[in-house]
Design an enzyme around this catalytic site. Structure first.
Site, PDB file in Angstrom:
ATOM      1  N   LYS A  63      51.857  46.766  50.589  1.00 20.51           N
ATOM      2  CA  LYS A  63      51.802  45.329  50.356  1.00 20.51           C
ATOM      3  C   LYS A  63      53.225  44.803  50.213  1.00 20.51           C
ATOM      4  O   LYS A  63      54.022  45.373  49.468  1.00 20.51           O
ATOM      5  CB  LYS A  63      50.995  45.072  49.081  1.00 20.51           C
ATOM      6  CG  LYS A  63      50.694  43.628  48.767  1.00 20.51           C
ATOM      7  CD  LYS A  63      49.778  43.566  47.534  1.00 20.51           C
ATOM      8  CE  LYS A  63      49.307  42.144  47.253  1.00 20.51           C
ATOM      9  NZ  LYS A  63      48.378  42.131  46.100  1.00 20.51           N
ATOM     10  N   SER A 101      44.141  40.066  46.882  1.00 19.31           N
ATOM     11  CA  SER A 101      45.265  39.598  47.670  1.00 19.31           C
ATOM     12  C   SER A 101      45.901  40.680  48.527  1.00 19.31           C
ATOM     13  O   SER A 101      46.767  40.400  49.361  1.00 19.31           O
ATOM     14  CB  SER A 101      46.333  39.007  46.742  1.00 19.31           C
ATOM     15  OG  SER A 101      46.827  40.006  45.859  1.00 19.31           O
ATOM     16  N   SER A 148      42.493  42.450  43.154  1.00 20.22           N
ATOM     17  CA  SER A 148      43.169  42.427  44.448  1.00 20.22           C
ATOM     18  C   SER A 148      43.369  43.777  45.114  1.00 20.22           C
ATOM     19  O   SER A 148      43.818  43.831  46.255  1.00 20.22           O
ATOM     20  CB  SER A 148      44.527  41.727  44.321  1.00 20.22           C
ATOM     21  OG  SER A 148      44.346  40.364  44.040  1.00 20.22           O
TER      22      SER A 148
END
Length: 478
Positions: A86, A161, A185
Site C-alpha cells: 500500500k 482503503s 481497511s
C-alpha cells in the site's frame, strides 16, 4: 520441493511456497520477480492496483539475493520473495503518494520499520499499490489515481482503503502486500478480493514510517494468500520498536510453528445481534460453510448476543474523526480542493467535535474493552462474523462523490462489521469462506482477545487445510 516445471506460473505460489522454492533451489528470486512484473504489465490495465514499480532495481536486488543463496549465505524466512505494498509505507528516496494529490510526488528520507524488518528477512520491495485517498474510505474509490478494480468483477468494489493490496494479491501481482486497518481497511479488501488479511492487536506492529489516519485506531498488517503466509510475515514484523513508543513489548510467539490444525476445545461465538443484522442470505450461507469446516476440526459453535455495540460504535466514530481532522487540519486549510468530496466531508466535522467528547471517548475505551472481553471471551475463545454482511456493492452504488444520497448508506454499510474492532483494538483475520449468489468472494471474520493473533491465525489456517476458497483465483483478461 521438486524442481518446478518451466510452465508453472510462479506468481500463483503462496508466499511460503515461494520462499521454500527459492531456499531449495526450485526457482530463483529473479524468476519470481519476473513473474510478478509480467503479470502487472499484462493485467494491471484491467485492475489498476499498481501506482509505481521499480522493475530494474527490483530485478537487480533479486539477482543479488540469488547470488547470496549460491554462496551459502544464511537465508531469512522471506529470502527472495517479491512484495509490493500500500503506497503509504515510507521508503527512503522512494515515492509514497498515500493515494493523494497532495503527496503525489512525496519521497520521504527515512524508511518504515516494518519495511526494514521485511527486507532484513530477505523480502524484496518492488512497488507501491493503489489505495483510497489518505487511507480513508471502505470501498477503493480514488479520484486521483483512478478506482482500483476488483479482479473478480471490475463493476464491484475492491474494499478499502487497502484496495490495491487486496486486488494485487488476488491478481497474483505480489506474494504479500501490507495494508493498514483503521476501520476495516485490511479485512474489507481481503473479503472483497478473496484473500486472507490480518488486523493485529493495536500496538502489536510498529507504525513508525507509516502515514497515520487515527493514532488510536491505526494498525499495520498483511494481506496474502493464506493464514500461513500471514503468520510468517507477522513473526517478522511484530514486536517492540524503539522508534514507535506506542508499540507493545509483549513477547512475539512463532505464529507459524503453532499452526497445527487442531481446534479441539476451541469455542467460537456467533453473535446473532449486530453482526448479522441485515446480512444477505448467501453471505450467511457461506459463513455457515466456514463454521462447518471449523467444527470439523474440533471447534464448537456458540450462538450469543453481542454487548455494548452502540457505545463502542459511537465512541469509535468520535475518536477516528477527531484524530483524522487533527492530522489533516493544516492541509485542509491550505489544500482543500485537493481532497475528494467524500474525504473532506468526513474530516471537517471532526474539527467541530468538542474536545470533552473526544476525551470521553478515549477514557471510555479501556472500560468498554474490559467489559466486552468479560462478557464475550468468558464464554468463547473467538468471535465469528461475516466480514462484509451484505452483498458486495458496485462502485457506482457507493460513489458518494457522484451526488446520489442513496450511495451514503451503501458506502457506510461496507465497514459496519469491522469498525467496532478498531476502537477495541482487538486482533481479527478475514479468511475466504465461499462465494455469494453472484460468484463474488465472501470473507469470514474471526476476532480474538488482545494479543491472540496466534489463535485467530490457527483457526483460519485449520479451515484452510480442508477448504479451497483461499486458493481460488479470478480469471483476468488483458
Amino acid at each position: 520441493m521438486d524442481a518446478l516445471p518451466v510452465e508453472t506460473n510462479l506468481a500463483a505460489l503462496s508466499l511460503t511456497e515461494a520462499a521454500e522454492a527459492v531456499a531449495d533451489g526450485s526457482t530463483t528470486a529473479e524468476a519470481l520477480m519476473q513473474s510478478c512484473l509480467q503479470r502487472i504489465t499484462k493485467y494491471d490495465g484491467a485492475v489498476n492496483a499498481v501506482i509505481w514499480t521499480e522493475a530494474e532495481q527490483a530485478l537487480d536486488t533479486a539477482r543479488a539475493a540469488d547470488k547470496a543463496r549460491a554462496t551459502g549465505t544464511a537465508l531469512g524466512s522471506l529470502h527472495g520473495v517479491p512484495m509490493a505494498h500500500k503506497d503509504m509505507y515510507y521508503q527512503s528516496g522512494r515515492l509514497s503518494t498515500c493515494g493523494s494529490a497532495i503527496r503525489r510526488n512525496f519521497r520521504p528520507d527515512y524508511t518504515a520499520t516494518v519495511i526494514e524488518r521485511l527486507e532484513t528477512a530477505g523480502a524484496i520491495t518492488f512497488g507501491g499499490l493503489n489505495m483510497a485517498e489518505f487511507a480513508q474510505n471502505p470501498t477503493g474509490h480514488n479520484r486521483h489515481f483512478g478506482d482500483c478494480l476488483n479482479p473478480w468483477d471490475p463493476a464491484y468494489i475492491t474494499g478499502g482503503s487497502s484496495s490495491g493490496s487486496g486486488a494485487a494479491v488476488a491478481a497474483r501481482f505480489t506474494f504479500m502486500a501490507l495494508g493498514s486497518d483503521t476501520g476495516g481497511s485490511i479485512r474489507l479488501p481481503a473479503s472483497a478480493c478473496g484473500v486472507t488479511g490480518l488486523k493485529p492487536t493495536q500496538t502489536r506492529v510498529s507504525r513508525h514510517g507509516v502515514m497515520p489516519l487515527s493514532f488510536s485506531c491505526d494498525n499495520v498488517g498483511p494481506l496474502a494468500r493464506s493464514a500461513q503466509d500471514c503468520a510468517r510475515v507477522m513473526y517478522v514484523m511484530a514486536g517492540h520498536d524503539p522508534k514507535d513508543s506506542t508499540s507493545a513489548r509483549e513477547p512475539v510467539p512463532d505464529y507459524e510453528a503453532a499452526l497445527n490444525g487442531d481446534l479441539r476445545g476451541l469455542r467460537i461465538g456467533v453473535a446473532e445481534t449486530f453482526f448479522l443484522d441485515g446480512a444477505d442470505t448467501s453471505v450467511l450461507a457461506a459463513m455457515e460453510e466456514g463454521l462447518k469446516a471449523l467444527h470439523a476440526r474440533g471447534a464448537s459453535v456458540v450462538r450469543m448476543k453481542l454487548p455494548l455495540t452502540d457505545d463502542i460504535a459511537a465512541y469509535g466514530a468520535i475518536v477516528s474523526r477527531c484524530e483524522a481532522a487533527a492530522i489533516h487540519s493544516e492541509w485542509l486549510r491550505k489544500h482543500a480542493p485537493d481532497y475528494a468530496i467524500h474525504l473532506s466531508a468526513r474530516m471537517y466535522p471532526g474539527l467541530a467535535i468538542p474536545a470533552h467528547y473526544y476525551v470521553e471517548a478515549l477514557s471510555r475505551r479501556g472500560p468498554l474493552l474490559r467489559g466486552f472481553c468479560r462478557e464475550v471471551f468468558a464464554q468463547v475463545d473467538l468471535l465469528a462474523a461475516p466480514t462484509i454482511p451484505t452483498l458486495l456493492p458496485t462502485r457506482a452504488e457507493t460513489d458518494i462523490d457522484a451526488g446520489d444520497p442513496a450511495a451514503i448508506p451503501a458506502f457506510m454499510a461496507v465497514s459496519r462489521n469491522t469498525r467496532l474492532i478498531n476502537y477495541l483494538g482487538l486482533p481479527a483475520v478475514s479468511t475466504p469462506c465461499g462465494f455469494d449468489v453472484r460468484g463474488l468472494p465472501v470473507g469470514l471474520q474471526l476476532i480474538g482477545r488482545p494479543f491472540a493473533e496466534g489463535r485467530v491465525l490457527q483457526a483460519a489456517d485449520a479451515m484452510q487445510r480442508d477448504t479451497v476458497w483461499h486458493k481460488a483465483a479470478p480469471k483476468l483478461t488483458a
